[in-house]
Scaffold this active site. Sequence first.
Site, short mmCIF file in Angstrom:
data_model
loop_
_atom_site.label_atom_id
_atom_site.label_comp_id
_atom_site.label_asym_id
_atom_site.label_seq_id
_atom_site.Cartn_x
_atom_site.Cartn_y
_atom_site.Cartn_z
N SER A 30 0.84 -1.19 0.00
CA SER A 30 0.00 0.00 0.00
C SER A 30 0.88 1.25 0.00
CB SER A 30 -0.96 -0.04 1.20
OG SER A 30 -2.01 0.87 1.04
N GLU B 3 -2.24 -2.65 -7.91
CA GLU B 3 -3.37 -2.89 -7.01
C GLU B 3 -3.76 -1.55 -6.40
OE1 GLU B 3 -3.62 -2.78 -3.39
OE2 GLU B 3 -1.66 -1.82 -3.25
N HIS C 7 -5.29 -5.47 -1.28
CA HIS C 7 -6.10 -5.18 -0.11
C HIS C 7 -7.32 -6.09 0.04
CE1 HIS C 7 -3.85 -1.38 -0.52
NE2 HIS C 7 -4.16 -1.13 0.73
#
Length: 306
Positions: free
Chosen positions: A109, A208, A277
Site C-alpha cells: 500500500s 493494485e 487489499h
Amino acid sequence: MIRARRLGDGDLVALVSPSGASEARRVAATVAALEGWGLRVRLGKHAGGRHAFFAGTDDERLADLNDALRVPEVRAVFCLRGGYGMQRIVDGVDFAAVRADPKVVMGFSDVTALHAAMWREAGLATVHGPTAGQFERGPASLTVRAARRAVTLSEPVTVTATRDEPTYAVRVNGSATGTLLGGNLAMLASTIGTPHALDLTGAILLLEDVEEEPYRVDRMLVHLRRAGWFNGVRGVAVGQFTNCVDTKPHYPPILDVLHEQLTGLGVPVLGGLSLGHGPEQIAVGLGVPARLDAGAGTLVVDPAVV
C-alpha cells in the site's frame, strides 16, 4: 540487484510505522505471529504513536526506520501500516545503510513509496506483503502463511489467478518475463517527476489499489500513459482493486476502466491475482525476475531472499 538473507530462528525483526498509526491489537497480533515463527521482535520507539495522519512526526518515523536499517542485529524491517506518510520521509532514508547491510523489507500500500525508493537507490529486492492489519487474520490464514514463506524460504512463489478475485476478467493472452516492479497504483502515480519513479523497461508491472473511485483509477492510468511510464513494460499483473466503486449507476465499473486502459498496451495482462487489499493476499518479491503467463493464469516470482 541485491537480496537480503532469508530469515531463520532467532533473527531480529524491527516493526516500524513509517506511515499511518496502527491499533494496539494489530501490533500485538503481528508480534505473536512472528514470535510463533521463532523470530525475535523489536518495536520501533514510535511504532504505536499517533500524530495527525501519521504514527508520529516525520522526524520520529524516519528515525525509527533509519535506526532499524542501521542496526546490524536487525535482519528484517516490517512496516506495521500503510495509510499515508511514507512519501514525506522517503528522501531521508539512509540508502547507504541499505546498500551496506541489506535487510528484508516488507509492506504494501503506502509502503510502495519505500519499495520504489529501495529499488531505485539501492537495487534492493523487497517483499510486497502484509502489514499489521493483515497479520490479525491469524497464523493459519493464506496471508500469514504466504508472508512466512516469502521471507524464510528461497523458493519461487506461484500466484494463480482465481475467479474469486473481481479482476479475473482483465486479461490479454500471452507470456512475458521481466523484473517484477510496482505495487499500489496511487503511490506509483505520485512518484512521477521524482527520483523514485520506476523505469519499467523490461519489467512486469504489478498494480493494485483500494477505495479509489473508477474515474480516479482511470485518471491515474491515463496520467502514467501520457508520461510515457508504460514504455518498455513487458506485462501487467493485476491484483486486487478493493472497494473501487462509484455510487453513480451510469458510471463504468472498475473492470471496464482496467480493461480499457491496460489491454491496449500490447503486452500480456493477467488479472485475478490475490495481491493487495483483498480478504487474503500473497506476498511476493519486488525487484526480482518473474514470469507472467496469461494463458496459464500464473505469475511465477523468484524469491526476494537468499
